[in-house]
Design a protein around this motif. Sequence first.
Motif, PDB file in Angstrom:
ATOM      1  N   ASP A  70      50.279   3.205 -20.117  1.00  9.01           N
ATOM      2  CA  ASP A  70      51.597   4.263 -20.366  1.00  9.01           C
ATOM      3  C   ASP A  70      52.295   3.818 -21.581  1.00  9.01           C
ATOM      4  O   ASP A  70      52.623   4.909 -22.510  1.00  9.01           O
ATOM      5  CB  ASP A  70      52.490   4.411 -19.151  1.00  9.01           C
ATOM      6  CG  ASP A  70      51.824   5.311 -18.086  1.00  9.01           C
ATOM      7  OD1 ASP A  70      50.775   6.076 -18.323  1.00  9.01           O
ATOM      8  OD2 ASP A  70      52.415   5.293 -16.859  1.00  9.01           O
ATOM      9  N   ALA A  71      52.585   2.741 -21.720  1.00 15.83           N
ATOM     10  CA  ALA A  71      53.318   1.852 -22.722  1.00 15.83           C
ATOM     11  C   ALA A  71      52.412   2.131 -24.043  1.00 15.83           C
ATOM     12  O   ALA A  71      52.969   2.195 -25.403  1.00 15.83           O
ATOM     13  CB  ALA A  71      53.769   0.634 -22.477  1.00 15.83           C
ATOM     14  N   ALA A  72      51.262   2.039 -23.911  1.00 11.31           N
ATOM     15  CA  ALA A  72      50.157   2.179 -25.059  1.00 11.31           C
ATOM     16  C   ALA A  72      50.273   3.609 -25.579  1.00 11.31           C
ATOM     17  O   ALA A  72      50.538   3.842 -26.926  1.00 11.31           O
ATOM     18  CB  ALA A  72      48.934   1.502 -24.813  1.00 11.31           C
ATOM     19  N   CYS A  73      50.215   4.435 -24.447  1.00 11.67           N
ATOM     20  CA  CYS A  73      50.282   6.026 -24.966  1.00 11.67           C
ATOM     21  C   CYS A  73      51.348   6.261 -25.836  1.00 11.67           C
ATOM     22  O   CYS A  73      51.562   7.146 -26.947  1.00 11.67           O
ATOM     23  CB  CYS A  73      49.945   6.824 -23.657  1.00 11.67           C
ATOM     24  SG  CYS A  73      48.334   6.726 -22.954  1.00 11.67           S
ATOM     25  N   GLU A  74      52.559   5.753 -25.131  1.00 14.30           N
ATOM     26  CA  GLU A  74      53.863   5.946 -25.778  1.00 14.30           C
ATOM     27  C   GLU A  74      53.923   5.529 -27.360  1.00 14.30           C
ATOM     28  O   GLU A  74      54.346   6.182 -28.245  1.00 14.30           O
ATOM     29  CB  GLU A  74      55.129   5.434 -24.929  1.00 14.30           C
ATOM     30  CG  GLU A  74      56.441   5.603 -25.491  1.00 14.30           C
ATOM     31  CD  GLU A  74      57.595   5.270 -24.507  1.00 14.30           C
ATOM     32  OE1 GLU A  74      58.645   5.253 -25.236  1.00 14.30           O
ATOM     33  OE2 GLU A  74      57.161   5.006 -23.645  1.00 14.30           O
ATOM     34  N   ARG A  75      53.467   4.310 -27.386  1.00 14.94           N
ATOM     35  CA  ARG A  75      53.409   3.661 -28.714  1.00 14.94           C
ATOM     36  C   ARG A  75      52.693   4.131 -29.721  1.00 14.94           C
ATOM     37  O   ARG A  75      52.870   4.425 -30.793  1.00 14.94           O
ATOM     38  CB  ARG A  75      53.213   2.228 -28.574  1.00 14.94           C
ATOM     39  CG  ARG A  75      53.074   1.339 -29.912  1.00 14.94           C
ATOM     40  CD  ARG A  75      52.891  -0.074 -29.702  1.00 14.94           C
ATOM     41  NE  ARG A  75      54.109  -0.711 -29.076  1.00 14.94           N
ATOM     42  CZ  ARG A  75      54.242  -2.067 -29.330  1.00 14.94           C
ATOM     43  NH1 ARG A  75      53.496  -2.819 -29.836  1.00 14.94           N
ATOM     44  NH2 ARG A  75      55.142  -2.624 -28.825  1.00 14.94           N
ATOM     45  N   LEU A  76      51.481   4.701 -29.384  1.00 17.44           N
ATOM     46  CA  LEU A  76      50.722   5.512 -30.268  1.00 17.44           C
ATOM     47  C   LEU A  76      50.767   7.032 -30.113  1.00 17.44           C
ATOM     48  O   LEU A  76      50.251   7.826 -30.926  1.00 17.44           O
ATOM     49  CB  LEU A  76      49.040   5.387 -29.676  1.00 17.44           C
ATOM     50  CG  LEU A  76      48.898   3.831 -29.973  1.00 17.44           C
ATOM     51  CD1 LEU A  76      47.238   3.720 -29.058  1.00 17.44           C
ATOM     52  CD2 LEU A  76      48.700   3.369 -31.400  1.00 17.44           C
ATOM     53  N   GLY A  77      51.701   7.654 -29.478  1.00 20.66           N
ATOM     54  CA  GLY A  77      52.099   8.850 -29.615  1.00 20.66           C
ATOM     55  C   GLY A  77      51.140   9.939 -28.887  1.00 20.66           C
ATOM     56  O   GLY A  77      50.774  11.094 -29.327  1.00 20.66           O
ATOM     57  N   ILE A  78      50.377   9.217 -27.869  1.00 21.34           N
ATOM     58  CA  ILE A  78      49.279   9.975 -27.165  1.00 21.34           C
ATOM     59  C   ILE A  78      49.796  10.373 -25.612  1.00 21.34           C
ATOM     60  O   ILE A  78      50.761   9.480 -25.132  1.00 21.34           O
ATOM     61  CB  ILE A  78      48.006   9.044 -26.831  1.00 21.34           C
ATOM     62  CG1 ILE A  78      47.707   8.830 -28.233  1.00 21.34           C
ATOM     63  CG2 ILE A  78      47.069   9.814 -26.013  1.00 21.34           C
ATOM     64  CD1 ILE A  78      46.461   7.459 -28.219  1.00 21.34           C
ATOM     65  N   THR A  79      49.802  11.544 -25.279  1.00 18.89           N
ATOM     66  CA  THR A  79      50.003  11.903 -23.940  1.00 18.89           C
ATOM     67  C   THR A  79      49.125  11.210 -22.791  1.00 18.89           C
ATOM     68  O   THR A  79      47.799  11.507 -22.861  1.00 18.89           O
ATOM     69  CB  THR A  79      49.862  13.580 -23.546  1.00 18.89           C
ATOM     70  OG1 THR A  79      50.700  14.167 -24.735  1.00 18.89           O
ATOM     71  CG2 THR A  79      50.338  13.996 -22.427  1.00 18.89           C
ATOM     72  N   PRO A  80      49.651  10.369 -22.024  1.00 10.89           N
ATOM     73  CA  PRO A  80      48.690   9.972 -21.001  1.00 10.89           C
ATOM     74  C   PRO A  80      48.529  10.908 -20.137  1.00 10.89           C
ATOM     75  O   PRO A  80      48.864  11.784 -19.719  1.00 10.89           O
ATOM     76  CB  PRO A  80      49.835   8.886 -20.245  1.00 10.89           C
ATOM     77  CG  PRO A  80      51.056   9.316 -20.520  1.00 10.89           C
ATOM     78  CD  PRO A  80      51.071  10.142 -21.790  1.00 10.89           C
ATOM     79  N   ARG A  81      47.174  10.446 -19.432  1.00 11.26           N
ATOM     80  CA  ARG A  81      46.643  11.210 -18.411  1.00 11.26           C
ATOM     81  C   ARG A  81      47.204  11.277 -17.247  1.00 11.26           C
ATOM     82  O   ARG A  81      47.730  10.003 -17.079  1.00 11.26           O
ATOM     83  CB  ARG A  81      44.914  11.242 -18.389  1.00 11.26           C
ATOM     84  CG  ARG A  81      44.638   9.907 -17.948  1.00 11.26           C
ATOM     85  CD  ARG A  81      43.033   9.776 -17.579  1.00 11.26           C
ATOM     86  NE  ARG A  81      42.722   8.414 -17.108  1.00 11.26           N
ATOM     87  CZ  ARG A  81      42.774   7.229 -17.847  1.00 11.26           C
ATOM     88  NH1 ARG A  81      43.263   7.182 -19.086  1.00 11.26           N
ATOM     89  NH2 ARG A  81      42.634   6.078 -17.144  1.00 11.26           N
ATOM     90  N   PRO A  82      47.191  12.200 -16.231  1.00 12.74           N
ATOM     91  CA  PRO A  82      47.679  11.948 -14.868  1.00 12.74           C
ATOM     92  C   PRO A  82      47.218  10.697 -14.221  1.00 12.74           C
ATOM     93  O   PRO A  82      45.857  10.393 -14.282  1.00 12.74           O
ATOM     94  CB  PRO A  82      47.586  13.122 -14.034  1.00 12.74           C
ATOM     95  CG  PRO A  82      47.214  13.988 -15.184  1.00 12.74           C
ATOM     96  CD  PRO A  82      46.367  13.223 -16.279  1.00 12.74           C
ATOM     97  N   HIS A  83      47.805  10.013 -13.334  1.00 12.54           N
ATOM     98  CA  HIS A  83      47.366   8.652 -12.595  1.00 12.54           C
ATOM     99  C   HIS A  83      46.851   8.952 -11.027  1.00 12.54           C
ATOM    100  O   HIS A  83      47.567   9.765 -10.546  1.00 12.54           O
ATOM    101  CB  HIS A  83      48.259   7.691 -12.654  1.00 12.54           C
ATOM    102  CG  HIS A  83      48.830   7.013 -13.871  1.00 12.54           C
ATOM    103  ND1 HIS A  83      47.926   6.790 -15.228  1.00 12.54           N
ATOM    104  CD2 HIS A  83      49.864   7.378 -14.610  1.00 12.54           C
ATOM    105  CE1 HIS A  83      48.481   6.529 -15.992  1.00 12.54           C
ATOM    106  NE2 HIS A  83      49.683   6.885 -16.030  1.00 12.54           N
TER     107      HIS A  83
END
Length: 83
Positions: A70-83
């Motif tokens: 989730d932190a990686a997605c935020e840092r890269l500006g990517i919407t995380p997939r549902p967990h």
Amino acid sequence: MNDDHPEDSLLIAQAFGHTDATASVMTTLDENGGTWVYTLDGSEIPLTLLWTNPISERPEIRREIVVLYDAACERLGITPRPH
């Protein structure tokens, strides 16, 4: 992690290692964190990241990797997939 979610390992390496990483595998983990080795320009570079909390049981590993994802997605500006 390497067999089930290789794209997540790469995303983590791109967010916390180098955005141009082309491959990544998790190599080790312990109660304090995990280590990935990512590929950049043909070189393999280690990347060690600490968990948000030390882990003592196997189910906690998934929780901590999800936090990193989730932190990686935020840092890269990517919407995380549902967990």
